[in-house]
Design a protein around this motif. Structure first.
Motif, PDB file in Angstrom:
ATOM      1  N   ALA A  33     -14.997  14.141 -28.633  1.00  0.00           N
ATOM      2  CA  ALA A  33     -14.441  12.935 -29.208  1.00  0.00           C
ATOM      3  C   ALA A  33     -15.601  11.978 -29.461  1.00  0.00           C
ATOM      4  N   MET A  34     -15.429  11.127 -30.453  1.00  0.00           N
ATOM      5  CA  MET A  34     -16.491  10.197 -30.819  1.00  0.00           C
ATOM      6  C   MET A  34     -15.963   8.770 -30.795  1.00  0.00           C
ATOM      7  N   GLY A  35     -16.856   7.867 -30.473  1.00  0.00           N
ATOM      8  CA  GLY A  35     -16.462   6.461 -30.434  1.00  0.00           C
ATOM      9  C   GLY A  35     -17.492   5.577 -31.098  1.00  0.00           C
ATOM     10  N   TRP A  36     -17.027   4.415 -31.530  1.00  0.00           N
ATOM     11  CA  TRP A  36     -17.904   3.342 -31.980  1.00  0.00           C
ATOM     12  C   TRP A  36     -17.718   2.170 -31.021  1.00  0.00           C
ATOM     13  N   PHE A  37     -18.832   1.601 -30.614  1.00  0.00           N
ATOM     14  CA  PHE A  37     -18.850   0.423 -29.766  1.00  0.00           C
ATOM     15  C   PHE A  37     -19.755  -0.614 -30.419  1.00  0.00           C
ATOM     16  N   ARG A  38     -19.635  -1.853 -29.974  1.00  0.00           N
ATOM     17  CA  ARG A  38     -20.515  -2.885 -30.499  1.00  0.00           C
ATOM     18  C   ARG A  38     -20.897  -3.868 -29.406  1.00  0.00           C
ATOM     19  N   GLN A  39     -22.051  -4.488 -29.606  1.00  0.00           N
ATOM     20  CA  GLN A  39     -22.534  -5.464 -28.634  1.00  0.00           C
ATOM     21  C   GLN A  39     -23.135  -6.642 -29.369  1.00  0.00           C
ATOM     22  N   ALA A  40     -22.524  -7.797 -29.169  1.00  0.00           N
ATOM     23  CA  ALA A  40     -23.026  -9.040 -29.742  1.00  0.00           C
ATOM     24  C   ALA A  40     -23.974  -9.702 -28.748  1.00  0.00           C
ATOM     25  N   PRO A  41     -24.861 -10.556 -29.212  1.00  0.00           N
ATOM     26  CA  PRO A  41     -25.804 -11.220 -28.303  1.00  0.00           C
ATOM     27  C   PRO A  41     -25.079 -11.947 -27.177  1.00  0.00           C
ATOM     28  N   GLY A  42     -25.507 -11.691 -25.964  1.00  0.00           N
ATOM     29  CA  GLY A  42     -24.942 -12.366 -24.810  1.00  0.00           C
ATOM     30  C   GLY A  42     -23.593 -11.847 -24.357  1.00  0.00           C
ATOM     31  N   LYS A  43     -23.115 -10.778 -24.989  1.00  0.00           N
ATOM     32  CA  LYS A  43     -21.804 -10.221 -24.632  1.00  0.00           C
ATOM     33  C   LYS A  43     -21.940  -8.770 -24.177  1.00  0.00           C
ATOM     34  N   GLU A  44     -20.903  -8.306 -23.505  1.00  0.00           N
ATOM     35  CA  GLU A  44     -20.896  -6.921 -23.076  1.00  0.00           C
ATOM     36  C   GLU A  44     -20.585  -6.001 -24.266  1.00  0.00           C
ATOM     37  N   ARG A  45     -21.008  -4.769 -24.138  1.00  0.00           N
ATOM     38  CA  ARG A  45     -20.686  -3.778 -25.156  1.00  0.00           C
ATOM     39  C   ARG A  45     -19.183  -3.497 -25.111  1.00  0.00           C
ATOM     40  N   GLU A  46     -18.546  -3.532 -26.272  1.00  0.00           N
ATOM     41  CA  GLU A  46     -17.100  -3.353 -26.300  1.00  0.00           C
ATOM     42  C   GLU A  46     -16.695  -2.207 -27.221  1.00  0.00           C
ATOM     43  N   PHE A  47     -15.554  -1.618 -26.888  1.00  0.00           N
ATOM     44  CA  PHE A  47     -14.979  -0.550 -27.677  1.00  0.00           C
ATOM     45  C   PHE A  47     -14.524  -1.082 -29.033  1.00  0.00           C
ATOM     46  N   VAL A  48     -14.752  -0.270 -30.077  1.00  0.00           N
ATOM     47  CA  VAL A  48     -14.285  -0.615 -31.416  1.00  0.00           C
ATOM     48  C   VAL A  48     -13.272   0.411 -31.924  1.00  0.00           C
ATOM     49  N   ALA A  49     -13.639   1.691 -31.853  1.00  0.00           N
ATOM     50  CA  ALA A  49     -12.770   2.741 -32.390  1.00  0.00           C
ATOM     51  C   ALA A  49     -13.157   4.077 -31.777  1.00  0.00           C
ATOM     52  N   ALA A  50     -12.202   5.000 -31.777  1.00  0.00           N
ATOM     53  CA  ALA A  50     -12.470   6.353 -31.306  1.00  0.00           C
ATOM     54  C   ALA A  50     -11.680   7.334 -32.150  1.00  0.00           C
ATOM     55  N   ILE A  51     -12.186   8.558 -32.199  1.00  0.00           N
ATOM     56  CA  ILE A  51     -11.522   9.624 -32.942  1.00  0.00           C
ATOM     57  C   ILE A  51     -11.568  10.890 -32.104  1.00  0.00           C
ATOM     58  N   SER A  52     -10.485  11.638 -32.122  1.00  0.00           N
ATOM     59  CA  SER A  52     -10.424  12.867 -31.348  1.00  0.00           C
ATOM     60  C   SER A  52     -11.348  13.934 -31.937  1.00  0.00           C
TER      61      SER A  52
END
Length: 122
Positions: A33-52
């Motif tokens: 499975a694959m995922g996209w995550f993102r991290q903005a300055p000063g913030k934790e890395r967060e989940f964006v999307a995933a695909i099986s």
């Protein structure tokens, strides 16, 4: 072992679109499975999307639902994130990641790319 390389980031205006790509090495890409995550300055890395692993199922962060579409091409060992109606709040470094589980949990992803910067100007 999976190696991941993101591309497609850049600077775009509010309301614009970008398509991110993530190219994977290794013969077992289609088993992850694959995922996209993102991290903005000063913030934790967060989940964006995933695909099986077979590409049939997807899930999204509520904030991006209806704007982002994740897909994959197992023949090309590549996943994509089509981002439409971008907002300044989407500005972040975007990472793709691979997991044996189809999940939004960051800790389940064992392989990560180096990230690609997305900047949305207002």
């Amino acid at each position: 072992q999976v190696q991941l390389v993101e591309s497609g980031g850049g600077l775009v205006q509010d309301g614009g679109s970008l398509r991110l790509s993530c190219a994977a090495s290794g013969r077992t890409f289609s088993s992850y499975a694959m995922g996209w995550f993102r991290q903005a300055p000063g913030k934790e890395r967060e989940f964006v999307a995933a695909i099986s692993s077979n590409g049939i199922s997807t899930m999204y962060l509520d904030f991006v639902k209806g704007r982002f579409i994740m897909s994959r091409d197992n023949a090309k060992n590549t996943v994509y994130l089509q981002m439409n109606s971008l907002k300044p709040e989407d500005t972040a470094v975007y990472y793709c990641a691979a997991s044996v589980l189809y999940t939004m949990s960051r800790t389940a992803y064992g392989y990560w790319g180096q990230g690609t910067q997305v900047t949305v100007s207002s």
